[in-house]
Motif scaffolding. Sequence first.
Motif, PDB file in Angstrom:
ATOM      1  N   ALA A 185       0.837  -1.202   0.000  1.00 50.76           N
ATOM      2  CA  ALA A 185       0.000   0.000   0.000  1.00 50.76           C
ATOM      3  C   ALA A 185       0.869   1.248   0.000  1.00 50.76           C
ATOM      4  O   ALA A 185       1.847   1.325   0.747  1.00 50.76           O
ATOM      5  N   LEU A 186       0.470   2.232  -0.822  1.00 44.88           N
ATOM      6  CA  LEU A 186       1.245   3.467  -0.942  1.00 44.88           C
ATOM      7  C   LEU A 186       0.343   4.686  -1.047  1.00 44.88           C
ATOM      8  O   LEU A 186      -0.775   4.611  -1.567  1.00 44.88           O
ATOM      9  N   PRO A 187       0.858   5.855  -0.623  1.00 48.10           N
ATOM     10  CA  PRO A 187       0.199   7.116  -0.958  1.00 48.10           C
ATOM     11  C   PRO A 187       0.414   7.390  -2.455  1.00 48.10           C
ATOM     12  O   PRO A 187       1.431   6.972  -3.019  1.00 48.10           O
ATOM     13  N   VAL A 188      -0.515   8.091  -3.079  1.00 52.60           N
ATOM     14  CA  VAL A 188      -0.357   8.446  -4.490  1.00 52.60           C
ATOM     15  C   VAL A 188      -0.573   9.942  -4.662  1.00 52.60           C
ATOM     16  O   VAL A 188      -1.658  10.465  -4.409  1.00 52.60           O
ATOM     17  N   GLY A 189       0.480  10.624  -5.065  1.00 52.22           N
ATOM     18  CA  GLY A 189       0.404  12.051  -5.377  1.00 52.22           C
ATOM     19  C   GLY A 189       0.727  12.247  -6.838  1.00 52.22           C
ATOM     20  O   GLY A 189      -0.142  12.200  -7.704  1.00 52.22           O
ATOM     21  N   ASN A 190       2.015  12.405  -7.145  1.00 56.60           N
ATOM     22  CA  ASN A 190       2.441  12.511  -8.541  1.00 56.60           C
ATOM     23  C   ASN A 190       2.540  11.141  -9.198  1.00 56.60           C
ATOM     24  O   ASN A 190       2.790  11.035 -10.389  1.00 56.60           O
ATOM     25  N   ALA A 191       2.372  10.088  -8.400  1.00 55.99           N
ATOM     26  CA  ALA A 191       2.215   8.698  -8.856  1.00 55.99           C
ATOM     27  C   ALA A 191       3.503   8.020  -9.309  1.00 55.99           C
ATOM     28  O   ALA A 191       3.461   6.874  -9.759  1.00 55.99           O
ATOM     29  N   GLY A 192       4.645   8.673  -9.169  1.00 50.68           N
ATOM     30  CA  GLY A 192       5.892   8.038  -9.564  1.00 50.68           C
ATOM     31  C   GLY A 192       6.302   6.898  -8.652  1.00 50.68           C
ATOM     32  O   GLY A 192       6.890   5.911  -9.103  1.00 50.68           O
ATOM     33  N   ASN A 193       5.988   7.012  -7.360  1.00 50.72           N
ATOM     34  CA  ASN A 193       6.486   6.032  -6.398  1.00 50.72           C
ATOM     35  C   ASN A 193       5.841   4.656  -6.581  1.00 50.72           C
ATOM     36  O   ASN A 193       6.514   3.633  -6.457  1.00 50.72           O
ATOM     37  N   LEU A 234      -1.723  -1.319  -3.969  1.00 56.62           N
ATOM     38  CA  LEU A 234      -2.844  -0.508  -3.504  1.00 56.62           C
ATOM     39  C   LEU A 234      -2.385   0.937  -3.409  1.00 56.62           C
ATOM     40  O   LEU A 234      -1.434   1.251  -2.703  1.00 56.62           O
ATOM     41  N   GLY A 235      -3.064   1.821  -4.138  1.00 56.86           N
ATOM     42  CA  GLY A 235      -2.703   3.235  -4.116  1.00 56.86           C
ATOM     43  C   GLY A 235      -3.826   4.070  -3.541  1.00 56.86           C
ATOM     44  O   GLY A 235      -4.991   3.897  -3.911  1.00 56.86           O
ATOM     45  N   TYR A 236      -3.478   4.994  -2.636  1.00 55.02           N
ATOM     46  CA  TYR A 236      -4.508   5.797  -1.962  1.00 55.02           C
ATOM     47  C   TYR A 236      -4.267   7.290  -2.169  1.00 55.02           C
ATOM     48  O   TYR A 236      -3.134   7.773  -2.047  1.00 55.02           O
ATOM     49  N   GLN A 237      -5.344   7.988  -2.487  1.00 53.20           N
ATOM     50  CA  GLN A 237      -5.314   9.429  -2.680  1.00 53.20           C
ATOM     51  C   GLN A 237      -6.230  10.118  -1.673  1.00 53.20           C
ATOM     52  O   GLN A 237      -7.205   9.523  -1.204  1.00 53.20           O
ATOM     53  N   ALA A 238      -5.905  11.361  -1.360  1.00 50.08           N
ATOM     54  CA  ALA A 238      -6.766  12.157  -0.478  1.00 50.08           C
ATOM     55  C   ALA A 238      -8.024  12.549  -1.241  1.00 50.08           C
ATOM     56  O   ALA A 238      -7.970  12.869  -2.436  1.00 50.08           O
ATOM     57  N   GLY A 280      -4.440  -4.828  -8.492  1.00 48.22           N
ATOM     58  CA  GLY A 280      -4.744  -3.974  -7.345  1.00 48.22           C
ATOM     59  C   GLY A 280      -5.819  -2.947  -7.610  1.00 48.22           C
ATOM     60  O   GLY A 280      -6.594  -3.060  -8.562  1.00 48.22           O
ATOM     61  N   TRP A 281      -5.867  -1.919  -6.768  1.00 51.33           N
ATOM     62  CA  TRP A 281      -6.894  -0.897  -6.903  1.00 51.33           C
ATOM     63  C   TRP A 281      -6.428   0.413  -6.251  1.00 51.33           C
ATOM     64  O   TRP A 281      -5.454   0.454  -5.520  1.00 51.33           O
ATOM     65  N   PHE A 282      -7.170   1.468  -6.557  1.00 50.91           N
ATOM     66  CA  PHE A 282      -6.970   2.761  -5.919  1.00 50.91           C
ATOM     67  C   PHE A 282      -8.137   3.035  -4.978  1.00 50.91           C
ATOM     68  O   PHE A 282      -9.263   2.593  -5.218  1.00 50.91           O
ATOM     69  N   GLY A 283      -7.850   3.763  -3.920  1.00 51.88           N
ATOM     70  CA  GLY A 283      -8.887   4.163  -2.968  1.00 51.88           C
ATOM     71  C   GLY A 283      -8.625   5.571  -2.500  1.00 51.88           C
ATOM     72  O   GLY A 283      -7.624   6.195  -2.879  1.00 51.88           O
ATOM     73  N   SER A 309       1.958  10.174   4.400  1.00 50.00           N
ATOM     74  CA  SER A 309       2.393   8.796   4.638  1.00 50.00           C
ATOM     75  C   SER A 309       1.285   7.979   5.272  1.00 50.00           C
ATOM     76  O   SER A 309       1.092   6.796   4.943  1.00 50.00           O
ATOM     77  N   ALA A 310       0.564   8.585   6.191  1.00 49.75           N
ATOM     78  CA  ALA A 310      -0.463   7.866   6.957  1.00 49.75           C
ATOM     79  C   ALA A 310      -1.592   7.363   6.077  1.00 49.75           C
ATOM     80  O   ALA A 310      -2.300   6.427   6.457  1.00 49.75           O
ATOM     81  N   ILE A 311      -1.759   7.948   4.885  1.00 43.70           N
ATOM     82  CA  ILE A 311      -2.873   7.530   4.029  1.00 43.70           C
ATOM     83  C   ILE A 311      -2.696   6.095   3.555  1.00 43.70           C
ATOM     84  O   ILE A 311      -3.682   5.401   3.307  1.00 43.70           O
ATOM     85  N   SER A 312      -1.449   5.616   3.445  1.00 45.23           N
ATOM     86  CA  SER A 312      -1.257   4.223   3.026  1.00 45.23           C
ATOM     87  C   SER A 312      -1.864   3.269   4.052  1.00 45.23           C
ATOM     88  O   SER A 312      -2.506   2.277   3.697  1.00 45.23           O
ATOM     89  N   LEU A 313      -1.691   3.583   5.326  1.00 44.96           N
ATOM     90  CA  LEU A 313      -2.263   2.752   6.386  1.00 44.96           C
ATOM     91  C   LEU A 313      -3.757   3.023   6.563  1.00 44.96           C
ATOM     92  O   LEU A 313      -4.540   2.090   6.790  1.00 44.96           O
ATOM     93  N   ALA A 314      -4.156   4.278   6.432  1.00 41.52           N
ATOM     94  CA  ALA A 314      -5.579   4.619   6.559  1.00 41.52           C
ATOM     95  C   ALA A 314      -6.406   3.906   5.496  1.00 41.52           C
ATOM     96  O   ALA A 314      -7.475   3.340   5.781  1.00 41.52           O
TER      97      ALA A 314
END
Length: 374
Positions: A185-193, A234-238, A280-283, A309-314
């Motif tokens: 699970a990762l945070p997704v901003g500019n999506a490079g990571n 798993l990618g998560y966005q605000a 996987g999926w985005f949330g 960072s916390a969004i990956s766990l959230a």
Amino acid sequence: MAHYTGLIEKYRDRLPVSADTPIISLNEGNTPLIELKNLPRLIKKNVRIYAKFEGLNPTGSFKDRGMTMAVTKAVEAGARAIICASTGNTSAAAAAYAARAGIACFVLIPEGKIALGKLSQAMMHGSVVIQIRGNFDDGMRLVQELAKTTPVNIVNSINPYRLQGQKTIAFEIIEALGDAPDYHALPVGNAGNICAHWMGYSESVCEHTRACALCNGKCEYHKEKTATRRPIMLGYQASGSAPILRGRPVENPETVATAIRIGNPVSWQQALAAQKESGGWFGECTDEEILHVQKLLAQTEGIFCEPASAISLAGLLKDLELGKIGEGTTIVCTLTGHGLKDPDIAIAQSTRPMTVDAELGPIERVIRDNLKNI
């Protein structure tokens, strides 16, 4: 034990460098993979959750992994200056590695939209900080235009060497676990990571699993590889900055998680490809959910990460509750940056210090009152 000198030296044979490449490093990488012990019990789920705490890199975020490669290759090419658009962490890393290399650094940041912990780093390292009356996406557009008219080297994640450095997270996780996790699970901003992680896992996996099952790991191909599988990504966005979830750019993204406050990710399509290829999926998570889990992680596991960072766990906790992830699985969450990057947010949601006289009695009363609640 040999002295660790950074991820390029460790993974030299898996990165685009030669024996003559001048390595610019701050001994980044080699960050801890911490198993969460208390949270799984708290949520009553039979899963193993690990946090890859990238906040313990030299400038406090995962950006150092990509920046060591980007600046190394810029110096190798003879660049005298680098430039980036940033919501904070990229500017801090770029400034530090430029200082290490002895070259100039220019950073474009959204005016009033950057956490002070990150801004102070860019300033302290001596970069030229240019605030623009616009958002990150405006800055990204301007940086690309400036690279055509001025002698500067872009070190944002459109620079392919950035992702080469960041893919080493996957290498370290596989080394620590003995194989890839079931989910990542990762945070997704500019999506490079998320793209870089998938690249690292893909380069590590043995695609000959059936044949190698017969050879029991003894064939030459198997020996060169370190994993038998790739994880589900798993990618998560605000919620206020979720262009991938909305299916269109967000013109004015807003979220307390400043590191992922990006409305038009440059690696959007590559991230979609990684998500689909991995199954996987985005949330998405609200700011309230992000801040709740940031505090929960700090108070139950002792790990202080920044809101993005916390969004990956959230996001992971939401999907566990929804039953989208099965029991008995192994999950890694990348915590991209340290909580000290944005101390104002942390202080705002914490209990204020109390002031008493410098006497034994008042302090004893505070201790007894608080012990009653434990």
